[in-house]
Write a protein that holds these residues in place. Structure first.
Motif, mmCIF file in Angstrom:
data_model
loop_
_atom_site.group_PDB
_atom_site.id
_atom_site.type_symbol
_atom_site.label_atom_id
_atom_site.label_comp_id
_atom_site.label_asym_id
_atom_site.label_seq_id
_atom_site.Cartn_x
_atom_site.Cartn_y
_atom_site.Cartn_z
ATOM 1 N N PRO A 171 -41.018 6.692 9.434
ATOM 2 C CA PRO A 171 -40.986 7.771 10.602
ATOM 3 C C PRO A 171 -41.452 8.915 10.375
ATOM 4 C CG PRO A 171 -38.975 7.241 9.671
ATOM 5 C CD PRO A 171 -39.802 6.413 9.020
ATOM 6 N N GLN A 172 -41.921 9.821 11.074
ATOM 7 C CA GLN A 172 -41.973 11.129 11.102
ATOM 8 C C GLN A 172 -40.632 11.853 11.193
ATOM 9 O OE1 GLN A 172 -44.902 13.642 10.665
ATOM 10 N NE2 GLN A 172 -43.248 14.631 10.018
ATOM 11 N N LEU A 173 -40.061 12.322 9.986
ATOM 12 C CA LEU A 173 -38.627 13.198 9.843
ATOM 13 C C LEU A 173 -38.658 14.268 10.632
ATOM 14 C CD1 LEU A 173 -37.714 11.716 6.116
ATOM 15 C CD2 LEU A 173 -37.074 10.635 8.593
ATOM 16 N N PRO A 174 -37.916 14.697 11.391
ATOM 17 C CA PRO A 174 -37.752 16.245 11.868
ATOM 18 C C PRO A 174 -37.095 16.861 10.711
ATOM 19 C CG PRO A 174 -35.816 14.903 12.553
ATOM 20 C CD PRO A 174 -36.717 13.797 11.992
ATOM 21 N N PRO A 175 -37.306 18.414 10.775
ATOM 22 C CA PRO A 175 -37.038 19.302 9.866
ATOM 23 C C PRO A 175 -35.424 19.251 9.567
ATOM 24 C CG PRO A 175 -38.254 20.285 11.451
ATOM 25 C CD PRO A 175 -37.894 18.941 11.893
ATOM 26 N N SER A 176 -34.655 18.942 10.528
ATOM 27 C CA SER A 176 -33.243 19.246 10.501
ATOM 28 C C SER A 176 -32.644 17.919 9.416
ATOM 29 C CB SER A 176 -32.452 18.897 11.788
ATOM 30 O OG SER A 176 -31.087 18.488 11.661
ATOM 31 N N PRO A 177 -32.204 17.892 8.714
ATOM 32 C CA PRO A 177 -31.702 16.906 7.540
ATOM 33 C C PRO A 177 -30.730 16.022 8.413
ATOM 34 C CG PRO A 177 -31.681 18.718 6.240
ATOM 35 C CD PRO A 177 -31.992 19.102 7.643
ATOM 36 N N ARG A 178 -29.844 16.264 9.155
ATOM 37 C CA ARG A 178 -28.774 15.706 9.945
ATOM 38 C C ARG A 178 -29.543 14.881 10.992
ATOM 39 N NH1 ARG A 178 -25.272 19.508 12.548
ATOM 40 N NH2 ARG A 178 -23.993 19.504 10.793
ATOM 41 N N ALA A 179 -30.865 15.275 11.775
ATOM 42 C CA ALA A 179 -31.240 14.910 12.818
ATOM 43 C C ALA A 179 -32.221 13.560 12.147
ATOM 44 C CB ALA A 179 -32.198 15.762 13.332
ATOM 45 N N ALA A 180 -32.673 13.946 10.868
ATOM 46 C CA ALA A 180 -33.439 13.081 10.128
ATOM 47 C C ALA A 180 -32.977 11.735 9.652
ATOM 48 C CB ALA A 180 -34.119 13.688 8.877
ATOM 49 N N MET A 181 -31.660 11.988 9.471
ATOM 50 C CA MET A 181 -31.014 10.604 8.773
ATOM 51 C C MET A 181 -30.365 10.067 10.263
ATOM 52 S SD MET A 181 -31.458 10.321 5.919
ATOM 53 C CE MET A 181 -33.100 11.027 6.371
ATOM 54 N N ALA A 182 -29.927 10.656 11.229
ATOM 55 C CA ALA A 182 -29.543 10.125 12.631
ATOM 56 C C ALA A 182 -30.840 9.163 13.035
ATOM 57 C CB ALA A 182 -29.318 11.171 13.634
ATOM 58 N N ALA B 9 -33.658 26.579 0.047
ATOM 59 C CA ALA B 9 -33.394 27.815 0.416
ATOM 60 C C ALA B 9 -34.125 29.021 0.740
ATOM 61 C CB ALA B 9 -31.820 28.557 -0.142
ATOM 62 N N ARG B 10 -35.287 28.981 -0.202
ATOM 63 C CA ARG B 10 -36.250 29.961 -0.188
ATOM 64 C C ARG B 10 -37.251 29.697 0.714
ATOM 65 N NH1 ARG B 10 -37.199 27.381 -5.009
ATOM 66 N NH2 ARG B 10 -39.155 26.582 -5.522
ATOM 67 N N TYR B 11 -37.167 28.564 1.565
ATOM 68 C CA TYR B 11 -38.076 28.177 2.669
ATOM 69 C C TYR B 11 -37.550 28.340 3.968
ATOM 70 C CZ TYR B 11 -41.025 26.136 -1.270
ATOM 71 O OH TYR B 11 -41.628 25.871 -2.279
ATOM 72 N N ILE B 12 -36.456 29.288 4.130
ATOM 73 C CA ILE B 12 -36.115 29.236 5.436
ATOM 74 C C ILE B 12 -36.948 30.073 6.170
ATOM 75 C CG2 ILE B 12 -34.195 30.421 6.743
ATOM 76 C CD1 ILE B 12 -32.189 29.527 4.581
ATOM 77 N N GLY B 13 -37.343 29.607 7.335
ATOM 78 C CA GLY B 13 -38.111 30.423 8.171
ATOM 79 C C GLY B 13 -39.474 29.321 8.718
ATOM 80 N N GLU B 14 -40.345 30.046 9.116
ATOM 81 C CA GLU B 14 -41.343 29.164 9.799
ATOM 82 C C GLU B 14 -42.264 28.547 8.584
ATOM 83 O OE1 GLU B 14 -44.656 29.581 13.319
ATOM 84 O OE2 GLU B 14 -44.558 31.242 11.745
ATOM 85 N N LEU C 270 -34.182 26.135 9.302
ATOM 86 C CA LEU C 270 -33.195 27.005 9.785
ATOM 87 C C LEU C 270 -32.149 27.176 8.757
ATOM 88 C CD1 LEU C 270 -32.816 25.617 13.480
ATOM 89 C CD2 LEU C 270 -33.971 27.563 12.579
ATOM 90 N N PRO C 271 -31.481 28.120 8.569
ATOM 91 C CA PRO C 271 -30.332 28.403 7.512
ATOM 92 C C PRO C 271 -29.598 27.088 7.532
ATOM 93 C CG PRO C 271 -30.892 30.433 8.902
ATOM 94 C CD PRO C 271 -31.634 29.473 9.434
ATOM 95 N N GLU C 272 -29.094 26.648 8.704
ATOM 96 C CA GLU C 272 -27.920 25.453 8.749
ATOM 97 C C GLU C 272 -28.496 24.419 8.116
ATOM 98 O OE1 GLU C 272 -29.209 26.280 13.338
ATOM 99 O OE2 GLU C 272 -28.917 27.447 11.324
ATOM 100 N N TYR C 273 -29.699 24.172 7.872
ATOM 101 C CA TYR C 273 -30.227 23.046 7.204
ATOM 102 C C TYR C 273 -29.779 22.888 5.937
ATOM 103 C CZ TYR C 273 -33.580 22.819 11.427
ATOM 104 O OH TYR C 273 -34.127 22.409 12.578
ATOM 105 N N ILE C 274 -29.576 24.092 5.297
ATOM 106 C CA ILE C 274 -28.839 24.039 3.851
ATOM 107 C C ILE C 274 -27.679 23.211 3.689
ATOM 108 C CG2 ILE C 274 -28.228 25.417 1.897
ATOM 109 C CD1 ILE C 274 -31.343 25.397 2.580
ATOM 110 N N GLU C 275 -26.681 23.404 4.790
ATOM 111 C CA GLU C 275 -25.551 22.894 4.797
ATOM 112 C C GLU C 275 -25.659 21.137 5.177
ATOM 113 O OE1 GLU C 275 -22.599 24.797 7.248
ATOM 114 O OE2 GLU C 275 -22.954 26.656 6.458
#
Length: 194
Positions: free
Chosen positions: A40-51, A102-107, A121-126
């Motif tokens: 699958p094409q995984l979305p950038p959000s880790p939580r969304a990717a694993m969902a 962490a250093r890749y936060i942003g576009e 996004l910053p919340e992706y780190i958590e």
């Protein structure tokens, strides 16, 4: 037990168009046509990717599925292996993406299509921290393919992260694992693809 269902997880800024994903798909189609293959094409959000992954494998037989993951996908593969109790193959796996990304936060731009942009996004780190499986013993058999010449990740960290895994540590090589095609028979044999 043979593997009838195989999941492939790509890395950060990558896609199902990556060389390793396409080589795996072609190898499975040519040599194991009865195996269900999904990348699958995984979305950038880790939580969304694993969902997305959990939903996609919901009907898969747990006793005959396996997962392969590259880089960040290797980190995700360790989560999937715990979630599904299945064998896993990690290709130059990210060990601590919460730290490294962490250093890749942003576009960001997509590796295979620079016109495709997304925000990390910053919340992706958590979200990455919540998926970290380092404290748990392996749920099933693991194979790690690690290149000492990886220019992105430290091979010693990868070796140390998977002490119970069968490990193939390559002299030289690179993060993209340019010689991956040569190891597909070994991966197929390890996963006992149907």
């Amino acid at each position: 037990m043979t593997t009838t269902h195989l999941l492939y997880l790509h890395g950060f800024r990558s896609s199902p168009s990556s060389a390793k994903a396409r080589q795996t798909a072609a190898h499975v189609a040519a040599h194991h046509p009865s195996v269900t293959f999904w990348c699958p094409q995984l979305p950038p959000s880790p939580r969304a990717a694993m969902a997305l992954v959990a939903q996609g494998i919901a009907s898969w037989p747990r006793d005959s599925m396996a997962v392969i993951g590259s880089s960040l996908g290797g980190f995700y593969a360790s989560w999937v292996a715990q979630y599904a109790g299945c064998p896993s193959v990690m290709l130059n796996p990210a060990v601590d993406p919460a730290r490294d990304l962490a250093r890749y936060i942003g576009e960001q731009t997509s590796w295979h299509d620079p016109s495709e942009r997304f925000y990390f996004l910053p919340e992706y780190i958590e979200e990455l921290q919540a998926l970290d499986m380092r404290a748990r013993p392996a749920a099933a058999r693991e194979l790690a393919l690690i290149a000492k010449g990886d220019e992105v990740l430290d091979w010693r960290e990868m070796v140390g992260r998977y002490p119970q895994a069968e490990q193939v540590v390559l002299e030289g090589g690179d993060h993209a694992l340019g010689s991956y095609r040569d190891y597909l028979p070994l991966v197929s044999q390890f996963l006992q693809l149907a």
